[in-house]
Design a protein around this motif. Structure first.
Motif, PDB file in Angstrom:
ATOM      1  N   UNK A 147      -2.974 -41.888  22.702  1.00 49.77           N
ATOM      2  CA  UNK A 147      -3.169 -42.032  24.148  1.00 49.77           C
ATOM      3  C   UNK A 147      -1.916 -42.630  24.792  1.00 49.77           C
ATOM      4  N   UNK A 148      -1.385 -43.702  24.193  1.00 48.09           N
ATOM      5  CA  UNK A 148      -0.179 -44.335  24.733  1.00 48.09           C
ATOM      6  C   UNK A 148       0.998 -43.361  24.714  1.00 48.09           C
ATOM      7  N   UNK A 182      -2.771 -43.075  36.214  1.00 46.94           N
ATOM      8  CA  UNK A 182      -3.191 -41.674  36.185  1.00 46.94           C
ATOM      9  C   UNK A 182      -2.708 -40.971  34.930  1.00 46.94           C
ATOM     10  N   UNK A 183      -1.541 -41.354  34.435  1.00 48.70           N
ATOM     11  CA  UNK A 183      -1.027 -40.744  33.211  1.00 48.70           C
ATOM     12  C   UNK A 183      -1.907 -41.117  32.020  1.00 48.70           C
ATOM     13  N   UNK A 210       4.400 -39.084  27.673  1.00 52.92           N
ATOM     14  CA  UNK A 210       4.833 -37.690  27.788  1.00 52.92           C
ATOM     15  C   UNK A 210       4.511 -37.136  29.176  1.00 52.92           C
ATOM     16  N   UNK A 211       3.307 -37.447  29.681  1.00 52.63           N
ATOM     17  CA  UNK A 211       2.943 -36.995  31.028  1.00 52.63           C
ATOM     18  C   UNK A 211       3.895 -37.580  32.078  1.00 52.63           C
ATOM     19  N   UNK A 212       4.258 -38.860  31.916  1.00 50.15           N
ATOM     20  CA  UNK A 212       5.188 -39.491  32.860  1.00 50.15           C
ATOM     21  C   UNK A 212       6.551 -38.818  32.798  1.00 50.15           C
TER      22      UNK A 212
END
Length: 500
Positions: A288-289, A307-308, A294-296
């Motif tokens: 998750x971390x 939100x990420x 990666x999304x950021x």
């Protein structure tokens, strides 16, 4: 040098015999057979060459000195305390002698995958300054009888040699997936498995309290029920330590460890992330971390936002977003279905909805992520009935607005049926306390159906009073595809629904 002479002389002798008129065919055939046997044995022994059979391959299983400390492992305080106590027997040899304590020979770490069993073994080696060798149960399994047993002997021999070489008083052997070689002997498995297990039992019995270096075997499995009883008895695996899934406090601690090197935005609440990840293992929390980062990075954001983390939880729980695009009519049906789940969840347990989404992930076309609020390990009848209503709410919503159900409710029904059966099996139904082996299956089936039908009626009556909520939230969800729990509760309040 001897090999080179040997390889040079043989061809010369063969040529000389041919020159003298001897028939060398039988000799060549015999030599080929010997070479084939040699090749097979050498390959099974890791290519050790002539004389490698029975010799320890130094460094084959040795693991570089671990930098992992027990403090680096989030949660698992009870498990770490038990393991440290077992390891103290390797450190405080004189003290345990005063009490006549026999040093422990084996520690078995059990628990679901990803809970940190391997990390704890590495931290154990660092804690005691012991030589550390590691292997997987699959490394001992071969089709040739006796090879696995030989490898077990090599492993224990290598651990002692490594400790002596490093000037250490103790050695730790870690075997992951020990159920592969330590399974119950029922006469159905191959002879090779039995010989490998027998050799392991023999080696553990040979761990005397006066030997230097002293050896401690740490093994890990998530299938303890599959292990042979001879392996589990005291004197072999003296300690059975359960490394379970982390609770909320432990999840928060694990997330703190895994985000220490990550730039977090001011709106990030790791406690909230921990609250929304009930049932996640340590490995899943690390993922998750990582996925949040990666999304950021995909958005070129300077810091990782809340939100990420929300996207990351969905990714780990449900899988990556798919490219399936449903027709508009089907999207409306999915939206109403998910809103039914969300409304029921809020009415049964206020504040429980974390997110409503139409984003397809994995096999799900849409879903409601619920916030468990607090970790629960015991469930009352009222709680179970409430969860059944949440499961049924999607199908009931389709009945209200479309006059019938769809295949999208299949998984919901499976979960509802499982919880209804749990109510019966736990003695919370009108049948009272029952023995499932002897009770009439027809009675169980009828009682289960009665519970589900009662919950269907209660769910239908509850959702009929929320027509304004459906109309108000449907278009918002269709336009944005994602509705956070806080936004959803605001919409409920806007239509004058009292939500605690």
């Amino acid at each position: 040098m001897g090999k080179e002479i040997f390889y040079g002389v043989i061809p010369a002798v063969i040529i000389f015999l041919i020159f003298l008129g001897f028939n060398v065919g039988p000799f060549l055939l015999f030599g080929a057979v010997l070479a084939g046997i040699y090749f097979i044995v050498a390959r099974q022994q890791g290519g050790g060459g002539v004389g490698s059979l029975g010799k320890s391959k130094a460094g084959k299983h040795a693991v570089p000195k671990s930098k992992i400390q027990f403090a680096d492992i989030g949660g698992q305080e009870r498990a770490k305390k038990e393991l440290k106590e077992a390891l103290d027997f390797l450190i405080h040899k004189d003290k345990i002698g005063q009490y006549g304590i026999r040093p422990l020979k084996g520690v078995l770490l059990t628990g679901p995958p990803g809970t940190g069993k391997t990390l704890m073994a590495k931290a154990a080696a660092n804690y005691t300054n012991s030589a550390f060798v590691a292997a997987s149960g699959a490394q001992f399994v071969e089709m040739y009888v006796g090879v696995g047993a030989q490898r077990v002997r090599d492993l224990f021999k290598e651990a002692k040699q490594l400790a002596e070489k490093n000037g250490q008083d103790s050695a730790i052997i870690f075997i992951d997936e020990i159920d592969v070689i330590g399974g119950k002997r029922d006469g159905q498995q191959q002879r090779e498995y039995d010989q490998t297990l027998n050799q392991l039992l023999t080696e553990m019995d040979g761990m005397t309290t006066t030997d230097k270096p002293r050896v401690l075997l740490i093994a890990a499995t998530n299938r303890k029920d599959m292990l042979d009883s001879a392996l589990l008895r005291p004197g072999r695996f003296d300690r059975h330590i359960n490394v379970d899934l982390p609770d909320k406090a432990a999840r928060s601690q694990i997330l703190t460890i895994h985000t220490a090197n990550k730039p977090l935005a001011s709106d990030v609440s790791l406690d909230k992330v921990a609250q929304e990840t009930f049932g996640f293992s340590g490995a899943q929390l690390e993922s998750v971390a990582n996925e949040a980062a990666i999304y950021a990075m995909r958005e070129n954001a300077e810091k990782i936002a809340q939100s990420h983390f929300s996207y990351a939880i969905d990714k780990v729980m449900m899988g990556e977003r798919t490219d399936r695009e449903a027709p508009q009519e089907e999207k409306e049906r999915i939206a109403l279905h998910e809103l039914g789940h969300a409304i029921a969840s809020e009415r049964v347990r206020p504040g429980s909805v974390s997110q409503v989404t139409l984003t397809p992930r994995g096999q799900a076309l849409g879903y409601v992520r619920q916030n468990p609020m607090d970790d629960h390990y015991l469930y009352t009848k009222e709680y179970m009935e409430g969860q059944i209503m949440v499961c049924l709410a999607g199908a009931v919503t389709e009945e209200i607005y479309y006059g019938g159900r769809s295949t999208g409710s299949k998984n919901d029904f499976e979960q509802a049926l499982g919880m209804a059966q749990e109510i019966v099996q736990s003695g919370m139904s009108s049948l009272g306390i029952v023995n499932m082996q002897f009770v009439n299956k027809t009675l169980v089936h009828e009682e289960t159906n009665k519970i589900l039908n009662d919950m269907l009626e209660r769910t239908r009556e509850m959702l009929k009073a929320h027509d304004d909520v459906y109309k108000h939230c449907l278009q918002v969800l269709l336009d944005r595809e994602v509705l956070s729990g806080d936004e959803f509760r605001e919409k409920l309040n806007e239509v004058n629904l009292v939500v605690a």
